[in-house]
Write a protein that holds these residues in place. Structure first.
Motif, PDB file in Angstrom:
ATOM      1  N   UNK A 239      38.019  40.189  15.766  1.00 25.58           N
ATOM      2  CA  UNK A 239      37.884  39.087  16.720  1.00 25.58           C
ATOM      3  C   UNK A 239      37.662  37.749  16.068  1.00 25.58           C
ATOM      4  N   UNK A 240      37.739  37.703  14.747  1.00 27.05           N
ATOM      5  CA  UNK A 240      37.660  36.421  14.070  1.00 27.05           C
ATOM      6  C   UNK A 240      39.015  35.731  14.091  1.00 27.05           C
TER       7      UNK A 240
ATOM      8  N   UNK B 150      28.287  31.562  17.525  1.00 21.91           N
ATOM      9  CA  UNK B 150      28.676  32.524  16.498  1.00 21.91           C
ATOM     10  C   UNK B 150      30.062  32.193  15.951  1.00 21.91           C
ATOM     11  N   UNK B 151      30.971  31.750  16.806  1.00 25.10           N
ATOM     12  CA  UNK B 151      32.293  31.330  16.332  1.00 25.10           C
ATOM     13  C   UNK B 151      32.161  30.194  15.318  1.00 25.10           C
ATOM     14  N   UNK B 152      31.275  29.243  15.602  1.00 22.65           N
ATOM     15  CA  UNK B 152      31.021  28.136  14.668  1.00 22.65           C
ATOM     16  C   UNK B 152      30.393  28.650  13.385  1.00 22.65           C
ATOM     17  N   UNK B 153      29.409  29.526  13.503  1.00 23.56           N
ATOM     18  CA  UNK B 153      28.696  30.044  12.338  1.00 23.56           C
ATOM     19  C   UNK B 153      29.635  30.803  11.405  1.00 23.56           C
ATOM     20  N   UNK B 154      30.483  31.655  11.957  1.00 22.94           N
ATOM     21  CA  UNK B 154      31.395  32.439  11.122  1.00 22.94           C
ATOM     22  C   UNK B 154      32.371  31.533  10.373  1.00 22.94           C
ATOM     23  N   UNK B 155      32.928  30.546  11.063  1.00 21.81           N
ATOM     24  CA  UNK B 155      33.890  29.668  10.394  1.00 21.81           C
ATOM     25  C   UNK B 155      33.202  28.753   9.387  1.00 21.81           C
ATOM     26  N   UNK B 156      31.957  28.359   9.645  1.00 21.92           N
ATOM     27  CA  UNK B 156      31.214  27.531   8.699  1.00 21.92           C
ATOM     28  C   UNK B 156      30.890  28.315   7.434  1.00 21.92           C
ATOM     29  N   UNK B 157      30.600  29.611   7.567  1.00 25.16           N
ATOM     30  CA  UNK B 157      30.259  30.456   6.423  1.00 25.16           C
ATOM     31  C   UNK B 157      31.491  30.955   5.668  1.00 25.16           C
ATOM     32  N   UNK B 158      32.664  30.863   6.258  1.00 13.24           N
ATOM     33  CA  UNK B 158      33.878  31.400   5.640  1.00 13.24           C
ATOM     34  C   UNK B 158      34.035  30.887   4.211  1.00 13.24           C
TER      35      UNK B 158
ATOM     36  N   UNK C  67      30.606  21.824   5.436  1.00 10.78           N
ATOM     37  CA  UNK C  67      30.991  21.144   6.680  1.00 10.78           C
ATOM     38  C   UNK C  67      30.918  22.128   7.847  1.00 10.78           C
ATOM     39  N   UNK C  68      30.369  21.662   8.939  1.00  8.61           N
ATOM     40  CA  UNK C  68      30.208  22.532  10.113  1.00  8.61           C
ATOM     41  C   UNK C  68      31.523  22.603  10.873  1.00  8.61           C
ATOM     42  N   UNK C  69      31.937  23.814  11.220  1.00  6.59           N
ATOM     43  CA  UNK C  69      33.186  24.008  11.951  1.00  6.59           C
ATOM     44  C   UNK C  69      33.118  23.345  13.320  1.00  6.59           C
ATOM     45  N   UNK C  70      34.253  22.838  13.788  1.00  2.00           N
ATOM     46  CA  UNK C  70      34.330  22.236  15.111  1.00  2.00           C
ATOM     47  C   UNK C  70      34.243  23.316  16.173  1.00  2.00           C
ATOM     48  N   UNK C  71      33.296  23.167  17.101  1.00  2.00           N
ATOM     49  CA  UNK C  71      33.067  24.226  18.087  1.00  2.00           C
ATOM     50  C   UNK C  71      34.267  24.455  18.986  1.00  2.00           C
ATOM     51  N   UNK C  72      34.856  23.380  19.506  1.00  2.00           N
ATOM     52  CA  UNK C  72      35.981  23.543  20.435  1.00  2.00           C
ATOM     53  C   UNK C  72      37.135  24.271  19.772  1.00  2.00           C
ATOM     54  N   UNK C  73      37.485  23.883  18.554  1.00  2.00           N
ATOM     55  CA  UNK C  73      38.589  24.531  17.851  1.00  2.00           C
ATOM     56  C   UNK C  73      38.268  25.979  17.525  1.00  2.00           C
TER      57      UNK C  73
END
Length: 500
Positions: free
Chosen positions: A93-94, A168-176, A221-227
């Motif tokens: 689901x990522x 969580x969507x933001x957190x996962x992409x920020x940690x990628x 850099x923190x991932x954009x939440x909307x995207x």
């Protein structure tokens, strides 16, 4: 044999017996060992994950508390004396290639511990819950399942797009690891203590969430939440369709009363045309019609101060009631939703609902109803920025769901299995799927046939396997067609969410 020699032999036998007993008791390694507690394996995951068995010092099979701070009730603690049985599962689901593997996520399950591999796979101990961990935090402790997703990891068991799922969507992409969500998620190797703290992404403040991001990914850099949310929804809701057969072409006389919308309840099919309504059976045989369905007072020029209602768009049906979109196409100043009895095709008394013209600058082309949510939807005709939401009982405006990208020339739309499907009369004749929480827009397929005009859309199951049915004016502009489509690939959501 003298007594001294006999005594020496007895001593050797005693030492050997003691050594055998000692070896028999060494089925579980000391802390730091990768040995399983009872099956003699080396602890490597059969699915290729980096999983190991937990040492006895970690609790002998006791699970970590769940995200709410309470012990999980998913199963009894593992018995260190019983054989270890592994089950395979994955976290998906990522973003990135389907199904969106989430790699590098730490987990503990009974006597097993490790991280998910590049396909998101991991092994859990049969019958035991699994705790998923980021650094010193427990995201969730979950009962056994073949696949898990950010919905479950964020505590949204009913697969609603909560603030926890968004974060969580933001957190996962920020940690990628490579900060590139298009190739999937690879989480870093975060230090993980023996005792972890429960984490509730949905209840923390914005400041606390910001501090969490800085702690787990300092300086990133923190991932954009909307995207990030759109990428997640697209991963779980993307699907594929194929046309079945060559469709139905209606005769000239039939086409005259089927030129706008289409709806069905699985027992009958309803069509709308500029001024009227028609009901047919499921094989499109005529059962009844109302050639002057627009009420006479609405059709009179005096009704709207010199304007008159003169156009019925796409319609919908629910519980024996037809919902129609009626407009004055010359000025598009007086959009209405008017309700009819689905069997008699007569207007229902007191069921006319004006829609604010300020919301629909290009008029009202369609109306779609959502029975489970008790809502109705429409959008503006051209370059619509979002989906307009109304209360189904009163048609009072509720809110606008912003579209991921503006939609233009939507001629008809329906709600099916919780999502909105729209038939667009663009140059490529796109059929879209729209998520009703995030506004994510997914193009399902196009029908770039020069000269046709897209019209309505409806859903029902046919014997040929088709479920989606769209109508259009043919290339010669002298007849209506209905084309039928079967879903050939279901969305991931139907696998990972309860009840599909």
């Amino acid at each position: 044999m003298n007594s001294a020699h006999l005594s020496r032999l007895l001593s050797i036998a005693a030492v050997a017996a003691g050594l055998a007993l000692s070896l028999a008791g060494c089925g579980k390694g000391a802390a730091g060992s990768t040995g399983d507690a009872g099956d003699g394996s080396n602890g490597a995951s059969d699915a290729g994950t980096s999983g190991t068995s937990q040492p006895e010092a970690d609790g002998g099979g006791q699970t970590a508390p769940d995200a709410g701070g309470e012990p999980d009730a998913g199963g009894p603690a593992a018995d260190a004396g019983t054989p270890l049985t592994r089950e395979h599962a994955s976290v998906v689901g990522g973003p990135g290639p389907a199904p969106g593997a989430i790699a590098g996520l730490h987990y503990r399950s009974g006597r097993l511990e490790g991280t998910t591999d590049t396909s998101g796979a991991y092994d859990y101990e049969s019958g035991q819950p699994t705790t998923f961990i980021l650094g010193r935090y427990a995201l969730a402790t979950l009962a056994p399942a073949a696949r898990r997703s950010p919905f479950a990891l964020a505590g949204s068991g009913d697969c609603i797009l909560t603030i926890g799922v968004r974060r969580l969507a933001v957190l996962l992409e920020t940690l990628d690891a490579d900060r590139d969500p298009t190739n999937g998620i690879q989480l870093p190797n975060l230090p993980t203590p023996a005792t972890v703290e429960p984490l509730s992404l949905g209840t923390m403040t914005a400041a606390q969430f910001s501090a969490l991001l800085n702690e787990l990914a300092p300086g990133a850099p923190v991932a954009d939440e909307t995207a990030a949310v759109h990428r997640f929804i697209r991963q779980v809701d993307a699907e594929e369709w194929s046309e079945i057969g060559t469709g139905d072409q209606f005769s000239t006389s039939q086409s005259a009363t089927r030129g706008q919308g289409i709806a069905s309840d699985g027992q009958s099919v309803w069509f709308s045309w500029t001024l009227g309504l028609e009901r047919t059976d499921m094989q499109f045989n005529h059962l009844g019609g109302n050639d002057l369905a627009i009420p006479s007072d609405m059709a009179a020029p005096t009704w709207l101060g010199g304007f008159k209602s003169n156009h019925i768009g796409d319609l919908d049906v629910l519980n024996g009631t037809l919902y129609t979109a009626i407009d004055d196409t010359a000025a598009n100043q007086h959009p209405y939703v008017v309700l009819y009895d689905a069997m008699t095709l007569k207007e229902l008394s007191g069921k006319r609902y004006p829609i604010p013209a300020s919301l629909l600058l290009g008029g009202i082309a369609w109306i779609a109803v959502d029975g489970p949510r008790q809502l109705a939807y429409t959008d503006d005709w051209d370059n619509a920025p979002g989906l307009l939401v109304f209360d189904l009982a009163t048609f009072t405006y509720q809110r606008t769901i912003p579209f991921e990208v503006p939609l233009s020339r939507v001629q008809g739309a329906k709600v099916w299995r919780g999502a909105l499907y729209a038939n667009g009369d663009t140059s490529t004749k796109e059929v879209y799927k729209v998520d009703l929480e995030s506004g994510t827009v997914m193009s399902l397929f196009s029908r770039p046939r020069p000269g046709i005009e897209a019209e309505g859309i409806a859903f029902w199951d046919r014997a040929d396997g088709s479920q989606m049915h769209v109508t259009n004016v043919n290339e010669s502009r002298n007849a209506m067609e209905a084309h039928h489509y079967q879903r050939t690939k279901a969305p991931l959501r139907e696998e990972i969410c309860p009840g599909g």
